[in-house]
Design an enzyme around this catalytic site. Structure first.
Site, PDB file in Angstrom:
ATOM      1  N   ARG A 161       0.619  -1.204   0.190  1.00 54.41           N
ATOM      2  CA  ARG A 161       0.017  -0.299  -0.219  1.00 54.41           C
ATOM      3  C   ARG A 161       1.272   1.398   0.363  1.00 54.41           C
ATOM      4  O   ARG A 161       2.034   0.671   0.287  1.00 54.41           O
ATOM      5  CB  ARG A 161      -1.255   0.093   1.189  1.00 54.41           C
ATOM      6  CG  ARG A 161      -1.723  -1.441   0.833  1.00 54.41           C
ATOM      7  CD  ARG A 161      -3.133  -1.156   3.054  1.00 54.41           C
ATOM      8  NE  ARG A 161      -3.102  -2.378   2.541  1.00 54.41           N
ATOM      9  CZ  ARG A 161      -3.334  -3.522   3.600  1.00 54.41           C
ATOM     10  NH1 ARG A 161      -1.895  -3.624   3.933  1.00 54.41           N
ATOM     11  NH2 ARG A 161      -4.343  -4.520   3.603  1.00 54.41           N
ATOM     12  N   LYS A 184      -1.918  -2.661   7.890  1.00 61.47           N
ATOM     13  CA  LYS A 184      -3.598  -2.254   8.607  1.00 61.47           C
ATOM     14  C   LYS A 184      -3.647  -3.148   9.869  1.00 61.47           C
ATOM     15  O   LYS A 184      -3.372  -4.430   9.547  1.00 61.47           O
ATOM     16  CB  LYS A 184      -4.275  -2.485   7.956  1.00 61.47           C
ATOM     17  CG  LYS A 184      -4.707  -1.393   6.444  1.00 61.47           C
ATOM     18  CD  LYS A 184      -6.192  -2.099   5.698  1.00 61.47           C
ATOM     19  CE  LYS A 184      -6.496  -0.716   4.501  1.00 61.47           C
ATOM     20  NZ  LYS A 184      -7.428  -1.525   4.279  1.00 61.47           N
ATOM     21  N   HIS A 252      -2.471   3.041  -6.128  1.00 61.82           N
ATOM     22  CA  HIS A 252      -3.395   0.871  -5.228  1.00 61.82           C
ATOM     23  C   HIS A 252      -3.373   0.126  -6.448  1.00 61.82           C
ATOM     24  O   HIS A 252      -3.432  -0.696  -6.053  1.00 61.82           O
ATOM     25  CB  HIS A 252      -4.637   1.854  -4.523  1.00 61.82           C
ATOM     26  CG  HIS A 252      -4.806   0.685  -3.849  1.00 61.82           C
ATOM     27  ND1 HIS A 252      -4.315   0.450  -2.044  1.00 61.82           N
ATOM     28  CD2 HIS A 252      -6.216  -0.179  -3.145  1.00 61.82           C
ATOM     29  CE1 HIS A 252      -4.430  -0.100  -1.326  1.00 61.82           C
ATOM     30  NE2 HIS A 252      -6.157  -0.691  -1.887  1.00 61.82           N
ATOM     31  N   ARG A 255      -0.779  -2.017  -6.657  1.00 60.40           N
ATOM     32  CA  ARG A 255      -0.943  -3.140  -5.586  1.00 60.40           C
ATOM     33  C   ARG A 255      -1.806  -4.229  -5.976  1.00 60.40           C
ATOM     34  O   ARG A 255      -1.751  -5.348  -6.004  1.00 60.40           O
ATOM     35  CB  ARG A 255      -1.589  -2.357  -4.499  1.00 60.40           C
ATOM     36  CG  ARG A 255      -1.907  -3.672  -2.967  1.00 60.40           C
ATOM     37  CD  ARG A 255      -1.938  -2.986  -1.591  1.00 60.40           C
ATOM     38  NE  ARG A 255      -3.015  -3.520  -1.037  1.00 60.40           N
ATOM     39  CZ  ARG A 255      -2.022  -4.928  -0.267  1.00 60.40           C
ATOM     40  NH1 ARG A 255      -0.916  -5.003  -0.862  1.00 60.40           N
ATOM     41  NH2 ARG A 255      -2.952  -5.261   0.168  1.00 60.40           N
ATOM     42  N   HIS A 278      -3.571 -10.094   3.835  1.00 62.10           N
ATOM     43  CA  HIS A 278      -5.018  -9.918   4.122  1.00 62.10           C
ATOM     44  C   HIS A 278      -5.587 -10.691   5.354  1.00 62.10           C
ATOM     45  O   HIS A 278      -5.154 -12.495   5.123  1.00 62.10           O
ATOM     46  CB  HIS A 278      -5.681  -9.896   3.142  1.00 62.10           C
ATOM     47  CG  HIS A 278      -5.749  -9.084   1.391  1.00 62.10           C
ATOM     48  ND1 HIS A 278      -5.555  -9.670   0.199  1.00 62.10           N
ATOM     49  CD2 HIS A 278      -5.764  -7.835   1.685  1.00 62.10           C
ATOM     50  CE1 HIS A 278      -6.059  -7.831  -0.423  1.00 62.10           C
ATOM     51  NE2 HIS A 278      -6.281  -7.235   0.395  1.00 62.10           N
ATOM     52  N   TYR A 287      -9.384  -8.608  -5.179  1.00 63.78           N
ATOM     53  CA  TYR A 287      -7.845  -8.185  -5.519  1.00 63.78           C
ATOM     54  C   TYR A 287      -7.615  -8.753  -6.848  1.00 63.78           C
ATOM     55  O   TYR A 287      -6.310  -8.203  -7.343  1.00 63.78           O
ATOM     56  CB  TYR A 287      -7.173  -8.013  -4.522  1.00 63.78           C
ATOM     57  CG  TYR A 287      -7.341  -6.892  -3.441  1.00 63.78           C
ATOM     58  CD1 TYR A 287      -8.306  -6.810  -2.769  1.00 63.78           C
ATOM     59  CD2 TYR A 287      -6.303  -5.609  -3.226  1.00 63.78           C
ATOM     60  CE1 TYR A 287      -7.901  -5.538  -1.686  1.00 63.78           C
ATOM     61  CE2 TYR A 287      -6.000  -4.774  -2.456  1.00 63.78           C
ATOM     62  CZ  TYR A 287      -7.304  -5.029  -2.068  1.00 63.78           C
ATOM     63  OH  TYR A 287      -7.315  -3.428  -0.772  1.00 63.78           O
TER      64      TYR A 287
END
Length: 306
Positions: A161, A184, A252, A255, A278, A287
């Site tokens: 990211r 995250k 993004h 990615r 993830h 994705y």
């Protein structure tokens, strides 16, 4: 009339502190949570004509929830945004109900509005390479051009990211074969670093005029401070216009492209999930964008019964 009672305000702050310390929520996420729940609590005050204390919050009904959602939609809030707000309210209520000992069924049973999920649009492999080459041409300052190339190469080469790339410090260099990334929720993962990414970062460091120190950000703005992601977004916007690429060719998207191109080349979805950081495999599937023809080719080539 005070729209949010002191008790509710304190409770909200307690929940936000819990989300920060135990769940590792980012500041932007916490700010969004605070705004969403405060808006909900303010509505309930106006809806009932009096400030809502904790006892009143425990008595919110299905009808109250419907009124809030209807008012939000009438106010122009889209289905996706309302779903996000409802998620924040439910999170707050789970915590509050556990702390205060009441049954939060009316809130937690409220259905999220349906909306069409926007699937990410990766670049074609050639377009991704062209983007890296063209982003270098957007600055006449050599070190800035090298910096932008290094960042975009990390996004595509390592599946980072932009916030992760810009959180790297000088202590992470020289880049080795792998890189430890904190993503995250504070979740850590190890990603391999391709030679092109190492070379791009080395080139940038040789040209960067700012003094290095272990705690300093790796990627600097022109004045020496931490690089603002807007600078990379702008450079890519200029590059995509030159290349004739759509507006979806963003940082993004690099990615997304990393994940999709790995899967297209035969990469394992579980492994890609780990590389992206993830928690859910379903997120990784969203994705990636592999066409049906390719999947059938892999199936016919690999399945023992084929």
């Amino acid at each position: 009339m005070t729209l949010i009672s002191p008790a509710c305000r304190d409770a909200l702050q307690g929940w936000l502190e819990r989300e920060k310390s135990l769940a590792g929520r980012a500041e932007n996420t916490l700010t969004a949570y605070q705004g969403d729940v405060s808006e909900f609590l303010s509505f309930m005050t106006l809806h009932h004509g009096q400030s809502q204390g904790l006892t009143a919050l425990a008595k919110i009904t299905v009808s109250d929830m419907r009124a809030w959602m209807a008012q939000s939609r009438n106010g122009g809030v889209g289905a996706r945004s309302l779903a996000r707000k409802l998620s924040a309210v439910k999170g707050f209520y789970r915590w509050l109900a556990d702390r205060e000992g009441f049954e939060p069924t009316a809130v937690l049973s409220t259905r999220s509005p349906k909306f069409q999920k926007k699937l990410p649009r990766p670049l074609a492999e050639e377009a991704a390479r062209d983007m890296i080459e063209t982003v270098e041409l957007q600055s006449l300052t050599n070190w800035v051009a090298a910096r932008d190339v290094a960042v975009v190469t990390l996004l595509y080469g390592c599946g980072l990211r932009i916030s992760e790339a810009l959180s790297l410090t000088d202590s992470d260099t020289p880049l080795g074969a792998t890189l430890r990334i904190r993503g995250k929720g504070g979740k850590e993962r190890i990603v391999p670093v391709i030679p092109a990414a190492r070379d791009a970062v080395d080139t940038y460091l040789k040209l960067c005029p700012h003094t290095q120190s272990p705690d300093a950000p790796l990627f600097r703005g022109v004045r020496g401070g931490a690089l603002n992601p807007r600078a990379i977004q702008t450079a890519m916007a200029k590059a995509r216009m030159q290349l004739g690429l759509p507006a979806t060719a963003t940082p993004h998207a690099m990615r997304h492209s990393f994940a999709t191109h790995l899967l297209t080349a035969g990469g394992d979805l579980r492994a890609i999930q780990e590389l992206l950081g993830h928690s859910s495999l379903s997120t990784t599937q969203a994705y990636t964008a592999v066409d049906t023809a390719h999947l059938m080719a892999v199936y016919n080539r690999s399945h023992p019964k084929a």
